[in-house]
Design a protein around this motif. Sequence first.
Motif, short mmCIF file in Angstrom:
data_model
loop_
_atom_site.label_atom_id
_atom_site.label_comp_id
_atom_site.label_asym_id
_atom_site.label_seq_id
_atom_site.Cartn_x
_atom_site.Cartn_y
_atom_site.Cartn_z
N TYR A 1 7.23 13.74 0.37
CA TYR A 1 6.76 12.42 -0.01
C TYR A 1 7.78 11.71 -0.90
CZ TYR A 1 3.87 8.75 -2.05
OH TYR A 1 3.39 7.53 -2.48
N ARG A 2 8.35 12.44 -1.86
CA ARG A 2 9.36 11.84 -2.75
C ARG A 2 10.58 11.36 -1.99
NH1 ARG A 2 10.56 15.63 -7.81
NH2 ARG A 2 12.20 16.05 -6.35
N GLU A 3 10.88 11.97 -0.86
CA GLU A 3 12.06 11.59 -0.08
C GLU A 3 11.85 10.34 0.76
OE1 GLU A 3 15.09 13.00 -0.36
OE2 GLU A 3 14.15 14.15 -1.97
N ILE A 4 10.61 9.91 0.94
CA ILE A 4 10.32 8.70 1.73
C ILE A 4 10.60 7.50 0.84
CG2 ILE A 4 8.55 7.38 2.95
CD1 ILE A 4 7.10 10.10 3.40
N LYS A 5 11.57 6.70 1.24
CA LYS A 5 11.99 5.57 0.42
C LYS A 5 11.21 4.29 0.73
CE LYS A 5 15.05 8.15 -1.44
NZ LYS A 5 14.52 9.03 -2.44
N ASP A 6 10.73 4.14 1.94
CA ASP A 6 10.00 2.94 2.36
C ASP A 6 8.58 2.97 1.79
OD1 ASP A 6 8.46 1.02 3.78
OD2 ASP A 6 9.81 1.16 5.51
N ARG A 7 8.25 2.01 0.92
CA ARG A 7 6.94 1.98 0.27
C ARG A 7 5.80 1.85 1.28
NH1 ARG A 7 6.30 -2.23 -4.04
NH2 ARG A 7 4.51 -0.95 -4.56
N LYS A 8 6.03 1.11 2.36
CA LYS A 8 4.98 0.94 3.37
C LYS A 8 4.68 2.26 4.07
CE LYS A 8 5.83 -3.93 4.24
NZ LYS A 8 6.27 -4.94 5.19
N VAL A 9 5.72 3.01 4.36
CA VAL A 9 5.54 4.32 5.00
C VAL A 9 4.81 5.26 4.05
CG1 VAL A 9 6.74 6.34 5.94
CG2 VAL A 9 7.54 4.04 6.52
N ARG A 10 5.18 5.23 2.78
CA ARG A 10 4.49 6.07 1.79
C ARG A 10 3.01 5.71 1.74
NH1 ARG A 10 8.61 6.98 -3.28
NH2 ARG A 10 7.05 8.47 -3.93
N ARG A 11 2.72 4.42 1.74
CA ARG A 11 1.33 3.96 1.69
C ARG A 11 0.55 4.42 2.92
NH1 ARG A 11 -2.28 3.60 -1.72
NH2 ARG A 11 -3.76 4.14 -0.14
N ARG A 12 1.19 4.35 4.10
CA ARG A 12 0.52 4.79 5.33
C ARG A 12 0.26 6.29 5.29
NH1 ARG A 12 4.32 1.31 8.47
NH2 ARG A 12 5.17 3.22 9.31
N LEU A 13 1.18 7.05 4.70
CA LEU A 13 0.98 8.48 4.57
C LEU A 13 -0.20 8.78 3.65
CD1 LEU A 13 1.83 11.37 5.20
CD2 LEU A 13 3.48 11.21 3.32
N VAL A 14 -0.32 8.05 2.56
CA VAL A 14 -1.45 8.22 1.66
C VAL A 14 -2.75 7.87 2.38
CG1 VAL A 14 -2.56 7.34 -0.44
CG2 VAL A 14 -0.13 7.91 -0.46
N ASP A 15 -2.74 6.77 3.12
CA ASP A 15 -3.93 6.37 3.88
C ASP A 15 -4.33 7.46 4.87
OD1 ASP A 15 -3.98 3.98 2.50
OD2 ASP A 15 -3.02 2.82 4.11
N LEU A 16 -3.35 8.03 5.56
CA LEU A 16 -3.61 9.11 6.51
C LEU A 16 -4.23 10.32 5.80
CD1 LEU A 16 -3.41 10.53 9.28
CD2 LEU A 16 -1.05 11.15 8.65
N ALA A 17 -3.65 10.70 4.68
CA ALA A 17 -4.17 11.86 3.94
C ALA A 17 -5.60 11.60 3.48
CB ALA A 17 -3.26 12.17 2.75
N GLN A 18 -5.88 10.39 3.01
CA GLN A 18 -7.24 10.06 2.57
C GLN A 18 -8.21 10.09 3.74
OE1 GLN A 18 -6.34 6.36 0.55
NE2 GLN A 18 -6.59 7.35 -1.44
N ALA A 19 -7.79 9.58 4.88
CA ALA A 19 -8.66 9.60 6.06
C ALA A 19 -8.95 11.04 6.50
CB ALA A 19 -8.01 8.81 7.21
N LEU A 20 -7.94 11.88 6.47
CA LEU A 20 -8.14 13.28 6.83
C LEU A 20 -9.05 13.98 5.84
CD1 LEU A 20 -4.51 14.23 7.92
CD2 LEU A 20 -6.52 14.00 9.42
N ALA A 21 -8.90 13.65 4.57
CA ALA A 21 -9.76 14.27 3.54
C ALA A 21 -11.21 13.83 3.70
CB ALA A 21 -9.24 13.90 2.15
N GLU A 22 -11.42 12.57 4.02
CA GLU A 22 -12.79 12.06 4.23
C GLU A 22 -13.44 12.71 5.45
OE1 GLU A 22 -12.40 7.82 4.41
OE2 GLU A 22 -11.81 7.68 2.30
#
Length: 140
Positions: free
Chosen positions: A109-130
């Motif tokens: 996650y720290r290596e992902i420089k694009d903020r939009k990509v980081r945000r999409r990854l967080v959204d994906l993780a939250q969706a999987l957790a839900e």
Amino acid sequence: MIKAPNDVDRQVGSRVRMRRMLIGMSQEKLGDALGLTFQQVQKYEKGTNRISASRLQQISQVLGVSIEFLYGNENAPSAGSPQGFSDTPRADYDADLLTSDGLKLLRAYREIKDRKVRRRLVDLAQALAERGGDEDDRSS
């Protein structure tokens, strides 16, 4: 009578451990940088031994974080808090992050420089957790 470690000492120690592991530093290397043995670092990380103010400053510099980070956002001392800490101390991270998979995820996650990509990854993780996970579905 054996004295149990204080909750704040344990939290600060566990955040030292989390940061040390996140940057890939061994207890021995941290100890060398601080002029301590790795056993002393272990005691700090478990909260068995309290970390003095000057040592906390030194640790924060070696680990490249603020002292506030080591307290955790909720428990950082503040001028508006007469008791110095919140009434309900809690860690703002999950100990599961300290597993090898959790650390790999954090490093990636720290290596992902694009903020939009980081945000999409967080959204994906939250969706999987839900959605929840099936404990028996471990085909890796």
